[in-house]
Design a protein around this motif. Structure first.
Motif, short mmCIF file in Angstrom:
data_model
loop_
_atom_site.label_atom_id
_atom_site.label_comp_id
_atom_site.label_asym_id
_atom_site.label_seq_id
_atom_site.Cartn_x
_atom_site.Cartn_y
_atom_site.Cartn_z
N GLU A 273 1.49 -1.16 -0.02
CA GLU A 273 -0.17 0.17 -0.32
C GLU A 273 0.80 1.47 -0.35
OE1 GLU A 273 -2.98 0.32 0.20
OE2 GLU A 273 -4.48 -1.32 1.12
N TYR A 274 0.55 2.29 -0.97
CA TYR A 274 0.99 3.61 -0.77
C TYR A 274 0.27 4.84 -0.67
CZ TYR A 274 2.96 7.20 -2.85
OH TYR A 274 3.85 8.71 -2.55
N LEU A 275 1.03 5.85 -0.13
CA LEU A 275 0.04 6.91 0.37
C LEU A 275 0.99 8.02 0.48
CD1 LEU A 275 -3.28 7.82 0.17
CD2 LEU A 275 -2.76 7.71 3.32
N GLY A 296 0.68 19.67 13.67
CA GLY A 296 -0.11 20.03 14.40
C GLY A 296 -1.45 18.49 14.05
N ASN A 297 -1.29 18.45 12.77
CA ASN A 297 -2.51 17.49 12.36
C ASN A 297 -2.65 16.30 12.44
OD1 ASN A 297 -4.27 19.55 11.09
ND2 ASN A 297 -2.48 20.52 9.46
N ALA A 298 -1.81 15.43 12.27
CA ALA A 298 -1.07 13.84 12.17
C ALA A 298 -1.92 13.42 13.35
CB ALA A 298 0.46 14.16 12.91
N HIS A 299 -2.17 13.91 14.06
CA HIS A 299 -2.66 13.14 15.55
C HIS A 299 -4.22 13.23 15.27
CE1 HIS A 299 -4.08 16.40 16.60
NE2 HIS A 299 -5.15 16.67 17.58
N ASN A 300 -4.87 14.03 14.62
CA ASN A 300 -6.38 14.00 13.62
C ASN A 300 -6.40 12.63 12.47
OD1 ASN A 300 -7.37 14.89 15.55
ND2 ASN A 300 -6.78 17.21 14.21
N GLU A 301 -5.10 13.07 11.31
CA GLU A 301 -5.47 12.39 10.27
C GLU A 301 -4.38 11.20 9.65
OE1 GLU A 301 -6.81 15.60 7.02
OE2 GLU A 301 -4.43 15.78 7.78
N VAL A 302 -3.23 11.10 10.02
CA VAL A 302 -2.03 10.01 10.38
C VAL A 302 -1.96 9.24 11.44
CG1 VAL A 302 0.42 9.44 9.77
CG2 VAL A 302 -0.84 12.48 9.24
N TRP A 303 -2.22 9.59 12.75
CA TRP A 303 -1.99 8.43 13.63
C TRP A 303 -3.74 7.78 13.35
CZ3 TRP A 303 -1.11 11.88 18.68
CH2 TRP A 303 0.31 12.30 18.36
N PRO A 304 -4.60 7.81 13.28
CA PRO A 304 -5.42 7.05 12.91
C PRO A 304 -5.51 6.26 11.81
CG PRO A 304 -6.48 9.29 13.87
CD PRO A 304 -5.12 9.25 13.74
N LEU A 305 -4.91 6.65 10.39
CA LEU A 305 -4.54 6.06 9.41
C LEU A 305 -3.76 4.24 9.88
CD1 LEU A 305 -4.34 7.63 6.08
CD2 LEU A 305 -2.47 5.69 6.92
N TRP A 309 -4.27 0.42 9.69
CA TRP A 309 -3.55 -0.22 8.78
C TRP A 309 -2.64 -1.36 9.74
CZ3 TRP A 309 -0.99 -2.40 4.48
CH2 TRP A 309 0.24 -2.85 5.03
N LEU A 310 -2.33 -1.70 11.10
CA LEU A 310 -2.28 -2.35 11.51
C LEU A 310 -3.00 -3.36 12.32
CD1 LEU A 310 -0.10 0.31 13.73
CD2 LEU A 310 1.18 -1.39 12.07
N ARG A 311 -4.09 -3.02 12.36
CA ARG A 311 -5.38 -3.44 12.74
C ARG A 311 -6.12 -4.29 11.69
NH1 ARG A 311 -6.96 -2.66 17.95
NH2 ARG A 311 -7.07 -0.90 18.12
N HIS A 312 -6.05 -3.62 10.60
CA HIS A 312 -6.67 -4.38 9.47
C HIS A 312 -5.52 -4.76 8.33
CE1 HIS A 312 -10.72 -3.71 11.25
NE2 HIS A 312 -10.21 -1.93 11.46
N GLN A 313 -4.68 -4.29 8.30
CA GLN A 313 -3.47 -4.72 7.17
C GLN A 313 -3.99 -4.00 5.71
OE1 GLN A 313 0.05 -6.52 7.76
NE2 GLN A 313 -1.32 -4.75 9.30
N ARG A 314 -4.91 -2.81 5.90
CA ARG A 314 -5.50 -2.17 4.74
C ARG A 314 -5.69 -0.51 4.45
NH1 ARG A 314 -10.95 -1.99 4.71
NH2 ARG A 314 -12.17 -3.20 6.16
N LEU A 315 -5.70 0.16 4.56
CA LEU A 315 -5.28 1.59 4.45
C LEU A 315 -7.40 1.91 3.95
CD1 LEU A 315 -2.99 3.32 2.29
CD2 LEU A 315 -3.35 2.73 5.02
N PRO A 316 -7.71 2.74 5.48
CA PRO A 316 -8.86 2.99 5.38
C PRO A 316 -9.51 3.44 3.72
CG PRO A 316 -8.21 4.38 6.87
CD PRO A 316 -7.26 3.06 6.15
N GLU A 317 -10.52 3.50 3.43
CA GLU A 317 -11.26 4.34 2.56
C GLU A 317 -11.12 5.87 3.13
OE1 GLU A 317 -15.15 2.62 0.81
OE2 GLU A 317 -14.34 0.87 0.78
N ARG A 318 -11.02 6.77 1.54
CA ARG A 318 -10.90 8.36 1.77
C ARG A 318 -11.94 8.54 1.41
NH1 ARG A 318 -7.05 10.39 4.75
NH2 ARG A 318 -7.65 12.83 3.92
#
Length: 319
Positions: A273-275, A296-305, A309-318
């Protein structure tokens, strides 16, 4: 003092309660490299009151000019703390001479090759001994490069990893003006007399901790090639088939998106996967290498992403 491991001497040097988190710091002395003075600090984060119910293990590896604080701030924040609060069993590795890992006798000559051949296998062995499942590994910048070297060189067995995440990591492009061969030669000559390189030597915003001169010399030697001796680490990545995620920062000049994607495509994994983290992909900003973890935006956008990934081995749909 009794060792915390049956593999090699390991001392629990600190066990603290930090608010809602537990922080256990281990010092590993693997004795597996030509420099017997090497000791490696490994911090384990967990939720207070949940010691008997550790979650899926995750190992986080910092980049150059950095230490565990890129994942876990003194105020108890950061991606490492986020994942621990989400129930993961979080391990923060610090390379020889960084953070809580003392400087080894041959500090000035430390290389990525040493990290990949000796240090990461020792860390993986200890985490594997302590946990019931293979760990997910996440490397930031040079941390991802070290993981690629360890896997491509066959020093780290793919079976020890549940997945690999590379954040702003690449192996094909030097920083800015250092792409010019005469400047590479001049820089390598200058570095021969140095013990370490201070943060900011390569460019502004490049970390906050000194780096061994040998690490920088080695990176300059790799111009056009990623390996050691006759061994081509990049070629070895085709044998690595674990799930791999590569994140790139749209504003990252040290590891531009195209170079991050090029590294990902060297892996033989059927699940890649690439993003690119930027406004064109719907993010609030064009992220740089540090901002993708600490902005400042990492905890809202990157950390949940990353948690998804760690839970599902895929990226969430954007959207």
């Amino acid at each position: 003092m009794q060792s915390s491991s049956k593999l090699f001497p390991v001392a629990l040097i600190s066990a603290e309660l930090r608010g809602d988190l537990t922080e256990d710091v281990y010092l590993l002395k693997p004795n597996n490299s030509p420099d017997p003075s090497v000791e490696l600090a490994l911090t384990r984060l967990g939720r207070a009151g949940h010691d008997g119910a550790r979650g899926v293990p995750v190992v986080l590896l910092h980049g150059s000019f950095a230490n565990r604080r890129v994942w876990y701030t003194t105020g108890g924040q950061g991606l490492g703390a986020w994942l621990a609060r989400a129930g993961f069993d979080v391990w923060l590795a610090e390379m020889r001479g960084h953070g809580l890992s003392p400087r080894n006798r041959l500090y000035r000559d430390n290389r990525v090759a040493d990290y990949a051949r000796y240090d990461l296998p020792a860390i993986a062995a200890f985490v594997g001994e302590q946990c019931a499942a293979p760990a997910h590994w996440l490397g930031h910048a040079q941390g991802g490069l070290v993981l690629a070297a360890a896997l491509g060189g066959g020093y780290l067995a793919a079976a020890q990893l549940a997945s690999l995440t590379l954040c702003g990591s690449q192996i094909s492009r030097l920083h800015g003006v250092l792409e010019l061969p005469p400047l590479i030669w001049a820089a390598r000559l200058l570095l021969r007399r140095r013990e370490q390189v201070v943060a900011g030597w390569v460019g502004p915003g490049e970390g906050y901790e000194e780096e061994p001169a040998g690490m920088v010399r080695e990176n300059l030697r790799w111009f056009g090639r990623f390996g050691e001796g006759r061994q081509d680490w990049a070629a070895g990545l085709v044998e690595v088939t674990i799930p791999v995620l590569a994140l790139a920062g749209a504003a990252d000049r040290s590891a531009p998106p195209a170079a991050c994607r090029q590294l990902l495509e060297r892996f033989g994994s059927p699940l890649r996967e690439y993003l690119c983290l930027g406004r064109a992909e719907g993010f609030a900003e064009d992220y740089g290498r540090a901002a993708m973890l600490l902005g400042g935006n990492a905890h809202n956008e990157v950390w949940p992403l990353l948690e998804y990934w760690l839970r599902h081995q895929r990226l969430p749909e954007r959207r």
